[in-house]
Motif scaffolding. Sequence first.
Motif, PDB file in Angstrom:
ATOM      1  N   LEU A 121       0.824  -1.210   0.000  1.00 34.52           N
ATOM      2  CA  LEU A 121       0.000   0.000   0.000  1.00 34.52           C
ATOM      3  C   LEU A 121       0.858   1.259   0.000  1.00 34.52           C
ATOM      4  O   LEU A 121       0.610   2.206  -0.758  1.00 34.52           O
ATOM      5  CB  LEU A 121      -0.931  -0.005   1.212  1.00 34.52           C
ATOM      6  CG  LEU A 121      -2.074  -1.021   1.191  1.00 34.52           C
ATOM      7  CD1 LEU A 121      -2.781  -1.053   2.546  1.00 34.52           C
ATOM      8  CD2 LEU A 121      -3.073  -0.693   0.087  1.00 34.52           C
ATOM      9  N   MET A 122       1.868   1.280   0.857  1.00 31.10           N
ATOM     10  CA  MET A 122       2.701   2.471   0.975  1.00 31.10           C
ATOM     11  C   MET A 122       3.470   2.740  -0.312  1.00 31.10           C
ATOM     12  O   MET A 122       3.506   3.870  -0.817  1.00 31.10           O
ATOM     13  CB  MET A 122       3.676   2.321   2.143  1.00 31.10           C
ATOM     14  CG  MET A 122       4.610   3.512   2.336  1.00 31.10           C
ATOM     15  SD  MET A 122       3.754   5.032   2.788  1.00 31.10           S
ATOM     16  CE  MET A 122       3.330   4.666   4.492  1.00 31.10           C
ATOM     17  N   GLY A 123       4.094   1.717  -0.857  1.00 35.03           N
ATOM     18  CA  GLY A 123       4.889   1.900  -2.063  1.00 35.03           C
ATOM     19  C   GLY A 123       4.052   2.330  -3.252  1.00 35.03           C
ATOM     20  O   GLY A 123       4.441   3.233  -4.005  1.00 35.03           O
ATOM     21  N   SER A 124       2.878   1.727  -3.414  1.00 37.82           N
ATOM     22  CA  SER A 124       2.021   2.070  -4.548  1.00 37.82           C
ATOM     23  C   SER A 124       1.518   3.505  -4.458  1.00 37.82           C
ATOM     24  O   SER A 124       1.558   4.257  -5.444  1.00 37.82           O
ATOM     25  CB  SER A 124       0.825   1.109  -4.598  1.00 37.82           C
ATOM     26  OG  SER A 124       1.248  -0.231  -4.731  1.00 37.82           O
ATOM     27  N   ALA A 125       1.047   3.902  -3.268  1.00 34.09           N
ATOM     28  CA  ALA A 125       0.500   5.255  -3.107  1.00 34.09           C
ATOM     29  C   ALA A 125       1.574   6.313  -3.300  1.00 34.09           C
ATOM     30  O   ALA A 125       1.333   7.356  -3.930  1.00 34.09           O
ATOM     31  CB  ALA A 125      -0.149   5.390  -1.733  1.00 34.09           C
ATOM     32  N   THR A 126       2.757   6.069  -2.765  1.00 35.01           N
ATOM     33  CA  THR A 126       3.839   7.046  -2.890  1.00 35.01           C
ATOM     34  C   THR A 126       4.258   7.204  -4.343  1.00 35.01           C
ATOM     35  O   THR A 126       4.477   8.314  -4.828  1.00 35.01           O
ATOM     36  CB  THR A 126       5.041   6.618  -2.033  1.00 35.01           C
ATOM     37  OG1 THR A 126       4.613   6.438  -0.677  1.00 35.01           O
ATOM     38  CG2 THR A 126       6.134   7.675  -2.073  1.00 35.01           C
ATOM     39  N   PHE A 127       4.352   6.083  -5.063  1.00 39.24           N
ATOM     40  CA  PHE A 127       4.727   6.126  -6.467  1.00 39.24           C
ATOM     41  C   PHE A 127       3.709   6.922  -7.289  1.00 39.24           C
ATOM     42  O   PHE A 127       4.073   7.801  -8.080  1.00 39.24           O
ATOM     43  CB  PHE A 127       4.840   4.697  -7.010  1.00 39.24           C
ATOM     44  CG  PHE A 127       4.995   4.612  -8.503  1.00 39.24           C
ATOM     45  CD1 PHE A 127       6.169   5.014  -9.114  1.00 39.24           C
ATOM     46  CD2 PHE A 127       3.957   4.129  -9.296  1.00 39.24           C
ATOM     47  CE1 PHE A 127       6.314   4.935 -10.502  1.00 39.24           C
ATOM     48  CE2 PHE A 127       4.103   4.045 -10.669  1.00 39.24           C
ATOM     49  CZ  PHE A 127       5.280   4.450 -11.270  1.00 39.24           C
ATOM     50  N   VAL A 128       2.440   6.644  -7.084  1.00 41.21           N
ATOM     51  CA  VAL A 128       1.405   7.336  -7.851  1.00 41.21           C
ATOM     52  C   VAL A 128       1.390   8.829  -7.518  1.00 41.21           C
ATOM     53  O   VAL A 128       1.125   9.666  -8.381  1.00 41.21           O
ATOM     54  CB  VAL A 128       0.022   6.701  -7.589  1.00 41.21           C
ATOM     55  CG1 VAL A 128      -1.088   7.501  -8.277  1.00 41.21           C
ATOM     56  CG2 VAL A 128       0.003   5.262  -8.089  1.00 41.21           C
ATOM     57  N   MET A 129       1.711   9.179  -6.281  1.00 40.28           N
ATOM     58  CA  MET A 129       1.761  10.594  -5.904  1.00 40.28           C
ATOM     59  C   MET A 129       2.753  11.351  -6.776  1.00 40.28           C
ATOM     60  O   MET A 129       2.542  12.525  -7.107  1.00 40.28           O
ATOM     61  CB  MET A 129       2.133  10.730  -4.424  1.00 40.28           C
ATOM     62  CG  MET A 129       1.983  12.139  -3.879  1.00 40.28           C
ATOM     63  SD  MET A 129       2.338  12.213  -2.102  1.00 40.28           S
ATOM     64  CE  MET A 129       0.896  11.380  -1.447  1.00 40.28           C
ATOM     65  N   GLY A 130       3.840  10.703  -7.144  1.00 42.46           N
ATOM     66  CA  GLY A 130       4.829  11.340  -7.986  1.00 42.46           C
ATOM     67  C   GLY A 130       4.373  11.563  -9.416  1.00 42.46           C
ATOM     68  O   GLY A 130       5.022  12.285 -10.175  1.00 42.46           O
ATOM     69  N   LEU A 131       3.238  10.952  -9.796  1.00 38.69           N
ATOM     70  CA  LEU A 131       2.718  11.083 -11.160  1.00 38.69           C
ATOM     71  C   LEU A 131       1.494  11.985 -11.259  1.00 38.69           C
ATOM     72  O   LEU A 131       0.962  12.206 -12.347  1.00 38.69           O
ATOM     73  CB  LEU A 131       2.340   9.692 -11.702  1.00 38.69           C
ATOM     74  CG  LEU A 131       3.438   8.626 -11.700  1.00 38.69           C
ATOM     75  CD1 LEU A 131       2.876   7.296 -12.205  1.00 38.69           C
ATOM     76  CD2 LEU A 131       4.623   9.061 -12.538  1.00 38.69           C
ATOM     77  N   LEU A 132       1.039  12.517 -10.125  1.00 39.12           N
ATOM     78  CA  LEU A 132      -0.203  13.295 -10.117  1.00 39.12           C
ATOM     79  C   LEU A 132      -0.097  14.570 -10.944  1.00 39.12           C
ATOM     80  O   LEU A 132       0.930  15.247 -10.939  1.00 39.12           O
ATOM     81  CB  LEU A 132      -0.570  13.677  -8.674  1.00 39.12           C
ATOM     82  CG  LEU A 132      -1.134  12.585  -7.766  1.00 39.12           C
ATOM     83  CD1 LEU A 132      -1.466  13.174  -6.412  1.00 39.12           C
ATOM     84  CD2 LEU A 132      -2.364  11.942  -8.384  1.00 39.12           C
ATOM     85  N   PRO A 133      -1.184  14.937 -11.642  1.00 42.09           N
ATOM     86  CA  PRO A 133      -1.209  16.216 -12.360  1.00 42.09           C
ATOM     87  C   PRO A 133      -1.343  17.378 -11.369  1.00 42.09           C
ATOM     88  O   PRO A 133      -1.834  17.212 -10.252  1.00 42.09           O
ATOM     89  CB  PRO A 133      -2.454  16.104 -13.243  1.00 42.09           C
ATOM     90  CG  PRO A 133      -3.349  15.150 -12.510  1.00 42.09           C
ATOM     91  CD  PRO A 133      -2.417  14.160 -11.852  1.00 42.09           C
ATOM     92  N   SER A 134      -0.915  18.545 -11.797  1.00 43.36           N
ATOM     93  CA  SER A 134      -0.930  19.725 -10.932  1.00 43.36           C
ATOM     94  C   SER A 134      -2.303  20.393 -10.923  1.00 43.36           C
ATOM     95  O   SER A 134      -3.184  20.073 -11.729  1.00 43.36           O
ATOM     96  CB  SER A 134       0.111  20.726 -11.420  1.00 43.36           C
ATOM     97  OG  SER A 134      -0.276  21.241 -12.696  1.00 43.36           O
ATOM     98  N   TYR A 135      -2.459  21.363 -10.029  1.00 41.56           N
ATOM     99  CA  TYR A 135      -3.687  22.153  -9.975  1.00 41.56           C
ATOM    100  C   TYR A 135      -3.887  22.921 -11.275  1.00 41.56           C
ATOM    101  O   TYR A 135      -5.013  23.050 -11.770  1.00 41.56           O
ATOM    102  CB  TYR A 135      -3.634  23.125  -8.792  1.00 41.56           C
ATOM    103  CG  TYR A 135      -4.923  23.887  -8.568  1.00 41.56           C
ATOM    104  CD1 TYR A 135      -5.891  23.392  -7.695  1.00 41.56           C
ATOM    105  CD2 TYR A 135      -5.183  25.084  -9.223  1.00 41.56           C
ATOM    106  CE1 TYR A 135      -7.087  24.073  -7.491  1.00 41.56           C
ATOM    107  CE2 TYR A 135      -6.372  25.774  -9.030  1.00 41.56           C
ATOM    108  CZ  TYR A 135      -7.322  25.269  -8.153  1.00 41.56           C
ATOM    109  OH  TYR A 135      -8.500  25.947  -7.957  1.00 41.56           O
ATOM    110  N   ALA A 136      -2.798  23.412 -11.857  1.00 41.27           N
ATOM    111  CA  ALA A 136      -2.897  24.153 -13.120  1.00 41.27           C
ATOM    112  C   ALA A 136      -3.428  23.283 -14.244  1.00 41.27           C
ATOM    113  O   ALA A 136      -4.079  23.771 -15.173  1.00 41.27           O
ATOM    114  CB  ALA A 136      -1.523  24.709 -13.499  1.00 41.27           C
ATOM    115  N   ALA A 137      -3.196  21.963 -14.155  1.00 35.64           N
ATOM    116  CA  ALA A 137      -3.615  21.055 -15.224  1.00 35.64           C
ATOM    117  C   ALA A 137      -5.047  20.562 -15.043  1.00 35.64           C
ATOM    118  O   ALA A 137      -5.810  20.495 -16.016  1.00 35.64           O
ATOM    119  CB  ALA A 137      -2.673  19.863 -15.302  1.00 35.64           C
ATOM    120  N   VAL A 138      -5.437  20.213 -13.819  1.00 32.09           N
ATOM    121  CA  VAL A 138      -6.755  19.577 -13.617  1.00 32.09           C
ATOM    122  C   VAL A 138      -7.599  20.264 -12.559  1.00 32.09           C
ATOM    123  O   VAL A 138      -8.675  19.779 -12.197  1.00 32.09           O
ATOM    124  CB  VAL A 138      -6.592  18.081 -13.263  1.00 32.09           C
ATOM    125  CG1 VAL A 138      -5.943  17.315 -14.406  1.00 32.09           C
ATOM    126  CG2 VAL A 138      -5.787  17.909 -11.977  1.00 32.09           C
ATOM    127  N   GLY A 139      -7.129  21.388 -12.021  1.00 33.07           N
ATOM    128  CA  GLY A 139      -7.923  22.137 -11.056  1.00 33.07           C
ATOM    129  C   GLY A 139      -8.102  21.412  -9.739  1.00 33.07           C
ATOM    130  O   GLY A 139      -7.168  20.789  -9.218  1.00 33.07           O
TER     131      GLY A 139
END
Length: 448
Positions: A105-123
């Motif tokens: 759980l920890m590894g998957s969530a942390t990895f995906v956090m690094g791929l999240l779009p910014s506020y400027a991109a998706v509000g």
Amino acid sequence: MSSTTTASERARRPAKTSADTRLRTAVAVGIGNFMEWFDFAIYGFFAVIIGQTFFPANSSPTVAILSSLSVFAIGFLMRPLGAFVLGPIGDKHGRKTALVLSVILMGSATFVMGLLPSYAAVGILAPILLVLLRCIQGLAAGGEWSGSAAYLVESAPHNRRGLYASMISGTAALAFIVGSFVALWINSALSADAVASWGWRIPFILALPMALVGLYIRMKLGDTPVFEALKDTGSVSTAPLKQTGKSRKNLFAVLLTFAFSSVSGLGIYYLATYMNNHFTNALGLERIPALLLSGTGLFIYMIMCPIAGLISDRYGRRMPNILGTAGFVLLSVPAFMLFKTGDPVFIVLGVVILGACQALVSVTNVVLLVELFPAATRSSGSALGYNLGLAFVAGPGPLIATALVAATGSLLAPSWYLVVVSLVVLPILIKWLPETYKRDIFSNDHAA
């Protein structure tokens, strides 16, 4: 001799296991614990950039970092839920199973956090996704520290539990040190615009290979001698949370755990998560010198952890924990006065002062999580008390510290919260914390 005694006597001989087995156990526990705290480290080091990335661009720097730290605190509210989920799994299906789930759980969530779009991109979707992933991380963390404590201490020689427990505190410190130097490398190698744009994502993405390594190692392990003894004697609990709730002794142990875990958790988050932000935002230091100073102090703290473990094996758990808590009461304000000077030597000295107190409370925290609770309900009871303390007292610490500086303008203000929490807990420990270092951790008959 009864079958229970036979199983207990047979299981309590981990000192005779091979050096390879003890090393695999230590690495398996250490790497998962490292991952949990590496995540928190990099989040703290990049809190300002994360605030600017996932929240509206017109926010002031103070609002941005407060928003970022608020999301950091939200993850802690999920930790008690993690305790309710992963704690009983550890009691019913084995300590190993709970640790495997937490690292996934920890590894998957942390990895995906690094791929999240910014506020400027998706509000508004950006902070929503960030909060969701922090909740998953909180759920995983709800079983990691107490689960690691159970696995490592239950596998340790009975006269070296404190020393083995120090590995958990030490790997947490190592995670912050590595996190600080990864952050230092990123800030040195890339331009400020590149760091803000994509460089901050690098350490989050690195969580995936670390998680895979941790998962592989943990899958190779068996379970602890204590849990094997519970299986041998048919003593595995089918309803550990219910069993904990019905026992006044167990509930009292949960409350004691809440008390000393509040101090221990707050101390480590001050040292490792908040301190770098204090040096940069409150003191006005450049980011690279701030990272070097906090990393140096944490390295010294890491060295002090096994010393604290040896002290607790020699003199017990009660007195070191009380002394560390009293140290926070007496020395927190002087430490922040040293920070206020802006002198690098005095800043490191201040971190070391807080680190000495933290080593005493952190290492004894780990081993008390095991020794305070009966074997059959240990994972559930210890996880519940520990994570309630972190959720409601320690987790909000960096946010409260930042808000105190913003509200008062005083560079000493963050120390006030640490002093107050320690001052409330100290008389509770003096009156009710028992000495546990000679207890039989295979027994189902004891609690605080």
